[in-house]
Design an enzyme around this catalytic site. Structure first.
Site, short mmCIF file in Angstrom:
data_model
loop_
_atom_site.label_atom_id
_atom_site.label_comp_id
_atom_site.label_asym_id
_atom_site.label_seq_id
_atom_site.Cartn_x
_atom_site.Cartn_y
_atom_site.Cartn_z
CB VAL A 14 12.86 43.77 40.67
CG1 VAL A 14 12.39 45.14 40.22
CG2 VAL A 14 13.63 43.06 39.55
N GLY A 16 10.56 47.45 44.65
CA GLY A 16 9.54 48.28 43.99
C GLY A 16 8.90 47.55 42.83
N GLY A 20 4.39 50.02 38.49
CA GLY A 20 5.11 50.99 37.68
C GLY A 20 6.34 50.45 36.96
CE1 TYR A 159 11.54 60.50 43.40
CE2 TYR A 159 12.24 62.11 41.78
CZ TYR A 159 11.87 60.81 42.10
OH TYR A 159 11.82 59.85 41.13
CB ILE A 192 8.56 56.93 33.40
CG1 ILE A 192 10.07 57.23 33.19
CG2 ILE A 192 8.15 55.58 32.85
CD1 ILE A 192 10.56 57.25 31.77
P1 NAD Z 1 5.61 53.69 41.58
O1 NAD Z 1 5.06 54.48 42.73
O2 NAD Z 1 4.69 53.18 40.55
O3 NAD Z 1 6.45 52.44 42.13
C1 NAD Z 1 7.24 52.51 43.28
C2 NAD Z 1 7.14 51.18 43.99
O4 NAD Z 1 7.98 51.24 45.16
C3 NAD Z 1 5.71 50.87 44.48
O5 NAD Z 1 5.33 49.57 44.09
C4 NAD Z 1 5.83 50.99 45.99
O6 NAD Z 1 4.95 50.14 46.72
C5 NAD Z 1 7.29 50.63 46.23
N1 NAD Z 1 7.80 51.13 47.50
C6 NAD Z 1 7.65 52.38 48.00
N2 NAD Z 1 8.22 52.46 49.21
C7 NAD Z 1 8.77 51.24 49.47
C8 NAD Z 1 9.48 50.70 50.58
N3 NAD Z 1 9.76 51.43 51.67
N4 NAD Z 1 9.89 49.41 50.50
C9 NAD Z 1 9.61 48.65 49.41
N5 NAD Z 1 8.91 49.11 48.35
C10 NAD Z 1 8.49 50.39 48.39
O7 NAD Z 1 6.72 54.61 40.94
P2 NAD Z 1 7.57 54.41 39.58
O8 NAD Z 1 7.29 55.58 38.73
O9 NAD Z 1 7.41 53.05 39.06
O10 NAD Z 1 9.02 54.61 40.18
C11 NAD Z 1 9.99 53.57 40.26
C12 NAD Z 1 11.34 54.23 40.51
O11 NAD Z 1 11.64 55.08 39.41
C13 NAD Z 1 11.36 55.13 41.75
O12 NAD Z 1 12.61 55.02 42.38
C14 NAD Z 1 11.18 56.49 41.17
O13 NAD Z 1 11.71 57.49 42.01
C15 NAD Z 1 11.96 56.36 39.90
N6 NAD Z 1 11.64 57.36 38.88
C16 NAD Z 1 10.38 57.43 38.35
C17 NAD Z 1 10.12 58.39 37.39
C18 NAD Z 1 8.78 58.53 36.75
O14 NAD Z 1 8.60 59.49 35.98
N7 NAD Z 1 7.83 57.66 37.01
C19 NAD Z 1 11.14 59.26 36.98
C20 NAD Z 1 12.39 59.15 37.53
C21 NAD Z 1 12.63 58.18 38.48
#
Ligand code: NAD
Length: 251
Positions: A14, A16, A20, A159, A192
């Protein structure tokens, strides 16, 4: 089979996973019986996720998904540590650098594409290669896109473009990898609650929450449950699909 042990014996990677949605995915897959490799550039976050998992053979690994050497090191390390490739991979690593089109810098555009799109490409390719080379009989790759990749969003030109790319990449991977029994699907979350959306002004989040037919913003667990389904054999006839997890937003 008991629903909570659909992934017994599987190794799940997994990205990231340090926070989150990724953290919720790690927890969910571990509860299903998988060994989980939590990969994140945030080592402290990954270690915290590791501590929160149910007992099992899990590992936290530092990675920058946007660098091919870092992704190759990650996959090699998993092979050495677990003596098998990951048969489940969920790419959750992602960033935002929001700015309106008229003000967006080239650097911000490149940075978001590097992590969200190129990172997903590098991880999908490396995991698929390891699986094919090992002769494993199947696998499930799940990439996290976003509903804004379909509909666009103010201030998110970089994005939205990156997430539209993730969907196209995953559909192409699904076509090419089907012959190896490897499935590839995209999950499209709506809004989310997570550290990523904590940066969004409360009044904007309230506006979106009011637009959601199911009447609330999503929780990371809402997305994690869908990833667990896509990782499991229960989705064995689903590949190249994009599953919206939006509470009905933008339908
Ligand atoms: P978040 O910022 O809480 O988590 C993202 C994670 O990715 C973090 O732990 C961060 O350290 C890690 N990360 C960032 N750059 C990285 C890199 N270069 N290498 C390795 N790890 C890296 O965000 P989230 O909301 O948990 O998002 C998770 C995924 O879901 C993302 O792809 C985001 O675009 C997508 N997403 C989120 C939402 C939302 O509403 N939160 C909606 C649609 C899509």
């Amino acid at each position: 089979m008991a629903a909570h042990l659909r992934l017994r014996g599987a190794l799940a990677l997994v990205t990231g996973g340090g926070g989150g949605i990724g953290r919720a995915v790690c927890r969910r897959l571990a509860r299903e019986g998988a060994s989980v490799a939590i990969a994140d550039r945030d080592e402290a976050g990954a270690a915290e996720t590791l501590r929160s998992l149910p007992p099992g053979d899990h590992e936290a690994v530092r990675v920058d998904v946007g660098r091919a050497e870092s992704v190759a090191e990650l996959v090699d390390r998993l092979q050495a540590r677990f003596s098998r490739p990951a048969t489940v991979c969920v790419s959750c690593a992602g960033i935002t650098m929001d700015e309106f089109l008229l003000k967006q810098s080239e650097a911000a555009f490149d940075a978001v594409l590097r992590v969200n799109l190129k990172g997903t490409f590098l991880v999908t390719q490396a995991v698929a290669r390891a699986l094919v080379e090992s002769g494993a009989s199947g696998g499930s790759i799940i990439n996290v896109g976003s509903v804004v990749g379909k509909v666009g969003n103010l201030g998110q030109v970089n994005y939205a473009a990156s997430k539209a790319g993730v969907e196209a990449l995953s559909k192409t991977a699904a076509k090419e990898l089907a012959r190896y029994g490897i499935r590839c699907n995209t999950v499209l979350p709506g809004f989310i609650r997570s550290p990523m959306t904590d940066k969004v002004p409360a009044k904007v989040l309230d506006k979106f929450a009011a637009m959601v037919p199911l009447g609330r913003l999503g929780e990371p667990e809402d997305v994690a449950d869908v990833c667990a389904f896509l990782a499991s054999e229960e989705s064995r006839y689903i590949t190249g699909a994009s599953l919206e997890v939006t509470g009905g937003l933008f339908i």
